[in-house]
Design a protein around this motif. Sequence first.
Motif, PDB file in Angstrom:
ATOM      1  N   TRP A   1       0.781  -1.243  -0.117  1.00 13.54           N
ATOM      2  CA  TRP A   1      -0.140  -0.146   0.020  1.00 13.54           C
ATOM      3  C   TRP A   1       0.863   1.202   0.046  1.00 13.54           C
ATOM      4  O   TRP A   1       0.608   2.270  -0.709  1.00 13.54           O
ATOM      5  N   HIS A   2       1.937   1.101   0.643  1.00 16.47           N
ATOM      6  CA  HIS A   2       2.970   2.380   0.688  1.00 16.47           C
ATOM      7  C   HIS A   2       3.382   2.667  -0.869  1.00 16.47           C
ATOM      8  O   HIS A   2       3.377   3.702  -1.266  1.00 16.47           O
ATOM      9  N   ALA A   3       3.722   1.608  -1.474  1.00 15.74           N
ATOM     10  CA  ALA A   3       4.327   1.608  -2.666  1.00 15.74           C
ATOM     11  C   ALA A   3       3.185   2.102  -3.686  1.00 15.74           C
ATOM     12  O   ALA A   3       3.395   2.993  -4.648  1.00 15.74           O
ATOM     13  N   GLU A   4       1.905   1.527  -3.497  1.00 15.73           N
ATOM     14  CA  GLU A   4       0.923   2.030  -4.309  1.00 15.73           C
ATOM     15  C   GLU A   4       0.562   3.605  -4.081  1.00 15.73           C
ATOM     16  O   GLU A   4       0.229   4.216  -4.960  1.00 15.73           O
TER      17      GLU A   4
ATOM     18  N   THR B   1       1.936   9.936  -9.924  1.00 16.17           N
ATOM     19  CA  THR B   1       1.241   9.906 -11.082  1.00 16.17           C
ATOM     20  C   THR B   1       0.081  11.110 -11.018  1.00 16.17           C
ATOM     21  O   THR B   1      -0.829  11.248 -12.030  1.00 16.17           O
ATOM     22  N   GLY B   2      -0.008  11.751  -9.805  1.00 19.54           N
ATOM     23  CA  GLY B   2      -0.901  12.818  -9.707  1.00 19.54           C
ATOM     24  C   GLY B   2      -2.529  12.330  -9.609  1.00 19.54           C
ATOM     25  O   GLY B   2      -3.289  13.140  -9.743  1.00 19.54           O
TER      26      GLY B   2
ATOM     27  N   VAL C   1      -0.080   2.306   6.971  1.00 18.08           N
ATOM     28  CA  VAL C   1       0.413   3.750   6.411  1.00 18.08           C
ATOM     29  C   VAL C   1      -0.375   4.850   6.782  1.00 18.08           C
ATOM     30  O   VAL C   1      -1.757   4.778   6.918  1.00 18.08           O
ATOM     31  N   LEU C   2       0.145   5.702   7.422  1.00 11.33           N
ATOM     32  CA  LEU C   2      -0.319   7.113   7.706  1.00 11.33           C
ATOM     33  C   LEU C   2      -0.384   7.984   6.879  1.00 11.33           C
ATOM     34  O   LEU C   2       0.625   8.475   6.081  1.00 11.33           O
TER      35      LEU C   2
ATOM     36  N   TRP D   1      -9.850   1.004  -4.253  1.00  7.22           N
ATOM     37  CA  TRP D   1      -8.294   0.815  -4.906  1.00  7.22           C
ATOM     38  C   TRP D   1      -7.725  -0.623  -4.371  1.00  7.22           C
ATOM     39  O   TRP D   1      -8.271  -1.029  -3.375  1.00  7.22           O
ATOM     40  N   SER D   2      -6.705  -1.069  -5.277  1.00  9.01           N
ATOM     41  CA  SER D   2      -6.107  -2.284  -4.691  1.00  9.01           C
ATOM     42  C   SER D   2      -4.693  -1.949  -4.656  1.00  9.01           C
ATOM     43  O   SER D   2      -4.294  -1.228  -5.384  1.00  9.01           O
ATOM     44  N   ALA D   3      -3.687  -2.710  -4.064  1.00  4.09           N
ATOM     45  CA  ALA D   3      -2.471  -2.742  -4.045  1.00  4.09           C
ATOM     46  C   ALA D   3      -1.612  -3.972  -4.226  1.00  4.09           C
ATOM     47  O   ALA D   3      -1.697  -4.712  -3.560  1.00  4.09           O
ATOM     48  N   PRO D   4      -1.029  -3.724  -5.483  1.00  2.00           N
ATOM     49  CA  PRO D   4      -0.234  -5.157  -6.033  1.00  2.00           C
ATOM     50  C   PRO D   4       0.851  -5.368  -5.055  1.00  2.00           C
ATOM     51  O   PRO D   4       1.599  -4.149  -4.953  1.00  2.00           O
TER      52      PRO D   4
END
Lengths: 209, 299
Positions: free
Chosen positions: A24-27, A34-35, A50-51, A68-71
Amino acid sequence: MRLLPVGQDSLLIDLDGPGEAQAWHAELLRRRDTGTLTPVREIVPGEKTVLLYGVHDLPGIRAELLRWSAPAPAADSDDLVKIPVRYDGADLAVVAELWGMSEDDVVRVHSGAEYRVAFSGFAPGFAYLTGQGEPYVVPRRAQPRTSVPAGSVALAGTYTGIYPRSSPGGWQLIGRTSVTLWDLERQPAALLVPGTRVRFVPLSEEAAA
Amino acid sequence: MSDGKVEVVRAGALTTVQDLGRFGHAALGVPRSGALDQPAHRLANRLVGNPADAATLETTLTGVAVRATRPVTVAVTGAPAPVHVDGRPAAWGSPVHLPAGAVLGVGAATFGLRCYLAFSGGIALSPVLGSRSTDLLSGLGPAPLKDGDILPLGEPAGAGAPRHHLTLFDGPPRELVLPVLLGPRDDWFTAAAVRTLAAGRFSVSPHSNRIALRLDGPALERAVDGELPSEGMVLGAVQVPPDGRPVLFLADSPTTGGYPVIGVVPEARLSAAAQAPPGLPVRFTPLRNRRPAGRAVSP
């Protein structure tokens, strides 16, 4: 995923484990770059969280997070940093005793794993590295040291950390590195930012290679 | 007007350089830092014609004395304190003209803890990660001032002092009232703990500093044992360590922590906390925060 309120303008994303938190942090960083993320002042990863600190549009981001999802990041997707270590820490014998093995085996176990920076804290540039399994747990020292030298490689829980500068500390010291962890002239100042992959290379091996 | 310098004649108990803080590096473990009493810092800057992000001096209890090498407009805000120019009384909370070579003295705070001293042009030390603030937790930014230190001044912005201004201050507070928005970890505490937070008699501990306002008082009882995995922390977090006494996170607090946060005090109330002396009674007013989880939100 649980979304927990933090004050007036922040949100804690509470996740099931470190892997999910890192994904999730990476996502969220990817979406910021990417804005496609509402402005957030700070994105701070924790062990299982993740805060989102200082969110411009709190209701909006809540709705989006639920959609959303986080790969999971691919194993080799991020930068790999190799850290040469002289394994001669003052607590190496204590760790060997705890794990029921020789000091050489502690070095083999520690340098055999690949780590990832889960989050930072304690001091600027101090990274909490995950990657070591459950059997290799180490308690903090009962009496923290008043001064741990910069570059000390240390264990606590299943984490490895490296002290960026000399400071008090309660982790078990297994070795030291001459790598500079924190350098204000560098961009970013921290060598180990969340998401970075890390390997420890025993110094004798490095010299022989 | 050429840039000047400020010489520290008397550094006081703890005087640091502060601005609005260091943003954008929390994920690397860099605390926010910045002036503890932000409204006072902003007012001091406004009174001398500076932008809000110019660096001021934050004093603690015993004030400071400085001398400038060029004529400069100064203003003292925050805790009320006697102000002198070369021994003559000058105004607190107003722009004051300080001639080159004259000594500005800020005396001990009449009440409250921290004064803010702004100079036209601001303290112009090089910023570290975007801020000139002294961070006492991590050692970033300039060291606390010592007698004899020389600080560079910046070019005045040209805005000048405002023509009309009125600096008000309330009398010394009899208690510090802190609203607390519950969460993220209020479910780690018993219902009795939340009642204790609301009804307990707390007071400011003498062990308070720029990192945290520590509190003496009743312990808050945990409903969940064990360790909390380290998670991100915010300014105003009311963290509860194993002894059960709540700790209010201020500007130099760490970015992650492993003790549960029962609730968060809005940032707007932290300036009052920054001026609360040891022993002052503290009352918390816990408020339910909007629970985002479980709320149906249509896309």
